[in-house]
Design a protein around this motif. Structure first.
Motif, short mmCIF file in Angstrom:
data_model
loop_
_atom_site.label_atom_id
_atom_site.label_comp_id
_atom_site.label_asym_id
_atom_site.label_seq_id
_atom_site.Cartn_x
_atom_site.Cartn_y
_atom_site.Cartn_z
N PHE A 146 3.90 8.34 1.66
CA PHE A 146 4.08 9.59 0.91
C PHE A 146 3.51 10.70 1.79
O PHE A 146 2.29 10.80 1.96
CB PHE A 146 3.35 9.54 -0.43
CG PHE A 146 3.49 10.81 -1.23
CD1 PHE A 146 4.64 11.04 -1.98
CD2 PHE A 146 2.50 11.78 -1.21
CE1 PHE A 146 4.79 12.21 -2.72
CE2 PHE A 146 2.64 12.96 -1.94
CZ PHE A 146 3.79 13.17 -2.69
N SER A 147 4.38 11.51 2.38
CA SER A 147 3.92 12.52 3.34
C SER A 147 4.13 13.94 2.82
O SER A 147 4.10 14.89 3.58
CB SER A 147 4.64 12.35 4.67
OG SER A 147 6.02 12.55 4.50
N GLU A 148 4.33 14.08 1.52
CA GLU A 148 4.61 15.41 0.96
C GLU A 148 3.36 16.12 0.46
O GLU A 148 3.45 17.06 -0.33
CB GLU A 148 5.62 15.28 -0.18
CG GLU A 148 6.97 14.77 0.29
CD GLU A 148 7.87 14.40 -0.88
OE1 GLU A 148 7.86 15.14 -1.88
OE2 GLU A 148 8.55 13.36 -0.78
N VAL A 149 2.19 15.66 0.89
CA VAL A 149 0.96 16.32 0.44
C VAL A 149 0.92 17.74 0.96
O VAL A 149 1.23 18.01 2.12
CB VAL A 149 -0.29 15.55 0.94
CG1 VAL A 149 -1.55 16.35 0.68
CG2 VAL A 149 -0.37 14.19 0.27
N GLN A 150 0.55 18.66 0.07
CA GLN A 150 0.46 20.07 0.44
C GLN A 150 -0.99 20.44 0.70
O GLN A 150 -1.90 19.87 0.09
CB GLN A 150 0.99 20.96 -0.69
CG GLN A 150 2.45 20.73 -0.98
CD GLN A 150 2.90 21.51 -2.20
OE1 GLN A 150 2.12 22.17 -2.86
NE2 GLN A 150 4.19 21.42 -2.48
N ILE A 151 -1.19 21.44 1.57
CA ILE A 151 -2.53 21.98 1.74
C ILE A 151 -2.92 22.62 0.42
O ILE A 151 -2.14 23.34 -0.20
CB ILE A 151 -2.55 23.03 2.88
CG1 ILE A 151 -2.31 22.34 4.22
CG2 ILE A 151 -3.89 23.77 2.90
CD1 ILE A 151 -2.25 23.26 5.41
N GLU A 152 -4.14 22.33 -0.04
CA GLU A 152 -4.64 22.84 -1.31
C GLU A 152 -3.69 22.50 -2.45
O GLU A 152 -3.04 23.37 -3.03
CB GLU A 152 -4.91 24.35 -1.22
CG GLU A 152 -5.72 24.68 0.03
CD GLU A 152 -6.69 25.81 -0.14
OE1 GLU A 152 -6.34 26.76 -0.82
OE2 GLU A 152 -7.79 25.73 0.43
N LEU A 171 0.85 15.29 9.98
CA LEU A 171 0.26 14.08 10.54
C LEU A 171 1.23 12.90 10.53
O LEU A 171 1.04 11.92 11.26
CB LEU A 171 -0.98 13.68 9.71
CG LEU A 171 -2.20 14.58 9.83
CD1 LEU A 171 -3.17 14.31 8.68
CD2 LEU A 171 -2.91 14.36 11.16
N SER A 172 2.26 12.98 9.70
CA SER A 172 3.06 11.77 9.41
C SER A 172 3.75 11.20 10.65
O SER A 172 3.93 9.99 10.74
CB SER A 172 4.07 12.04 8.31
OG SER A 172 5.00 13.00 8.73
N GLY A 173 4.12 12.06 11.61
CA GLY A 173 4.77 11.54 12.81
C GLY A 173 3.81 11.36 13.97
O GLY A 173 4.24 11.08 15.10
N GLY A 174 2.53 11.50 13.73
CA GLY A 174 1.54 11.50 14.81
C GLY A 174 0.88 10.15 15.05
O GLY A 174 1.15 9.17 14.36
N ALA A 214 0.83 -1.21 0.00
CA ALA A 214 0.00 0.00 0.00
C ALA A 214 0.86 1.27 0.00
O ALA A 214 1.90 1.32 0.66
CB ALA A 214 -0.90 0.02 1.24
N ALA A 215 0.40 2.25 -0.71
CA ALA A 215 0.95 3.61 -0.60
C ALA A 215 0.10 4.34 0.44
O ALA A 215 -1.12 4.42 0.30
CB ALA A 215 0.87 4.32 -1.94
N LEU A 216 0.75 4.84 1.48
CA LEU A 216 0.03 5.56 2.54
C LEU A 216 0.24 7.06 2.34
O LEU A 216 1.35 7.56 2.52
CB LEU A 216 0.54 5.12 3.92
CG LEU A 216 -0.32 5.43 5.13
CD1 LEU A 216 0.23 4.70 6.37
CD2 LEU A 216 -0.45 6.91 5.45
N PHE A 217 -0.82 7.75 1.94
CA PHE A 217 -0.76 9.20 1.72
C PHE A 217 -1.11 9.93 3.00
O PHE A 217 -2.13 9.64 3.64
CB PHE A 217 -1.75 9.61 0.62
CG PHE A 217 -1.21 9.46 -0.77
CD1 PHE A 217 -0.81 8.21 -1.24
CD2 PHE A 217 -1.11 10.56 -1.62
CE1 PHE A 217 -0.32 8.07 -2.53
CE2 PHE A 217 -0.62 10.42 -2.91
CZ PHE A 217 -0.22 9.17 -3.37
N THR A 218 -0.29 10.91 3.36
CA THR A 218 -0.62 11.76 4.50
C THR A 218 0.11 13.09 4.30
O THR A 218 0.65 13.34 3.24
CB THR A 218 -0.26 11.08 5.84
OG1 THR A 218 -0.79 11.83 6.92
CG2 THR A 218 1.24 10.90 6.00
#
Ligand SMILES: [Fe+2]
Length: 436
Positions: free
Chosen positions: A77-83, A54-57, A46-50
């Motif tokens: 994958f924790s590089e999601v940006q707001i908007e 949140l990634s260290g929480g 699985a690819a886990l998007f966050t």
């Protein structure tokens, strides 16, 4: 008054509607079920998007532990940006292209879930970036086929993206957001654990709560599906299909929840009853707008969030530049919108106000706009929302530019109960500068 009258047949109008839904699991602690859920879907890697916050929480840790316990290999994958915009989506697409994944898990707010949805489209169905967006911004090409199985886990009580086949993405070149809409990007499962909202600051709960409120009230007051044109083939039926008995059902209950619990949930992070209810309300409102579509407050919100010059909301992660959270950009224009739209469907506006807890005894149809606007403004005041778009830096002079930007959201504008032109839109912005 009532559903049957609102959905009366029209000449050449649609006589049917479609409901699309994921399997939904709701309750505290349900994030721990995700490993079993993923395994039952046949997911082995699985690819886990966050996102970076949140990634260290604890929520991402709970999901990772559950997936590992089920023997599922995970890459984060924790590089999601707001908007998220084009570059952010293509970055996520590159991650999927390299990973040989057979499923996606997303843990986060709307930005995380929508990035996952869009990235899967470009990963499996490569195309010009604008191809899958609706005209006039995009090519209007239907997403050609299925994407990967997606289990969506929302961490805020607003977006509802876990229950919709919609992804809202910013097109950088046009400086505003547009939607990819397809049943193929509907998550297969939503795991909705309200414990994720326990630690959210009040302003985040307020913004997301108004987002869910507006999803619900926009659905309840949307153009009836019978007033959209009948389609020639079932595959072409759009997800933005207008108000229908299914969206009514969920919108009414979501509005009751907001009316009863929004102020409590914003004021007190320890009020778990209120926060649980708001999370359920967000899920319900998602089930409504994913099968109906929103209308003017959402269409106009994108102009506000992208033309704002300086204002930045408190309680959001540090960042550079102006930032209006989605729910605030929606609600700042809503009272003005509903004062405009009420005359086209006064009973619906009064019913929505009633669900929100307004006293509608003795209200005449011509009072509907003022009654619903008054109730929304009361909730805004009590939850620390800015007093109209004036408080975030706009004046009446900005109304034409805001209207020009907003007028590109054609399908959503067409879902309003009342027809309008660009001058009307400017008038709505001009009367949204301040409310009290
Ligand atoms: Fe929204």
């Amino acid at each position: 008054m009532g559903c049957c009258q609102y959905f009366a047949p029209t000449e050449g109008g649609a006589d049917s509607f479609t409901v699309e839904m994921p399997r939904i699991t709701f309750g505290r602690g349900t994030l721990a079920e995700i490993g079993e859920r993923a395994r039952s879907r046949g997911i082995g890697r699985a690819a886990l998007f966050t996102d970076p916050y949140l990634s260290g929480g604890p929520h991402v840790a709970a999901v990772k532990a559950s997936l590992a316990g089920a023997g599922i290999d995970v890459a984060v994958f924790s590089e999601v940006q707001i908007e998220p915009g084009d570059a952010a989506v293509m970055n996520a697409t590159a991650f999927l292209n390299e990973g040989r994944f057979d499923g996606i898990v997303s843990v986060g707010g709307g930005s995380v879930m929508d990035t996952a949805k869009a990235a899967m489209v470009y990963h499996l169905h490569p195309a010009d970036f604008l191809a899958y967006f609706a005209p006039p911004a995009g090519g209007g090409v239907p997403v050609p086929g299925p994407v990967l199985p997606h289990i969506a886990c929302p961490t805020t009580s607003g977006t509802g993206s876990e229950t919709t086949g919609l992804a809202v993405i910013r097109i950088d070149e046009l400086n505003t957001k547009f939607v990819i809409a397809s049943r193929h990007i509907l998550p297969e499962e939503a795991i909705v654990d309200p414990a994720c909202t326990d630690s959210l600051p009040g302003m985040v709960v307020a913004s997301s709560g108004f987002d869910l409120m507006s999803h619900a009230i926009e659905c309840y007051t949307a153009r009836a599906y019978t007033r959209w044109a009948k389609i020639a083939n079932a595959g072409a039926r759009p997800m933005i299909q207008g108000a229908n008995p299914w969206s009514d059902l969920h919108a009414r209950e979501a509005l009751r929840i907001v009316g009863a619990y929004l102020e409590r949930g914003v004021a007190d992070a320890s009020d778990s009853e209120a926060r649980d209810q708001l999370m359920w309300g967000a899920t319900l409102a998602g089930m409504a707008f994913g099968n109906c579509g929103t209308h003017l407050p959402h269409a106009f919100s994108y102009a506000i969030s992208h033309l704002v010059k300086k204002w930045r909301a408190r309680d959001y992660p540090d960042g550079k530049g102006p930032f209006v959270p989605h729910g605030i950009s929606v609600i700042l224009n809503s009272p003005s919108v509903f004062r405009f739209t009420a005359q086209a469907a006064p009973e619906r506006h009064l019913e929505a106000a009633d669900c929100l807890g307004a006293d509608i005894r003795g209200a005449a149809p011509e009072d509907a706009g003022e009654v619903v606007a008054g109730r929304i403004i009361g909730l805004m005041k009590n939850t620390g929302i800015p007093n109209g778009i004036g408080e975030i830096g706009f004046s009446e002079d900005d109304a034409p530019a805001l209207a020009e930007s907003a007028s590109r959201q054609r399908r959503a504008i067409g879902n309003a109960p009342r027809d309008l032109d660009t001058a009307d839109i400017a008038g709505i912005f001009a009367t949204a500068v301040n409310y009290w």
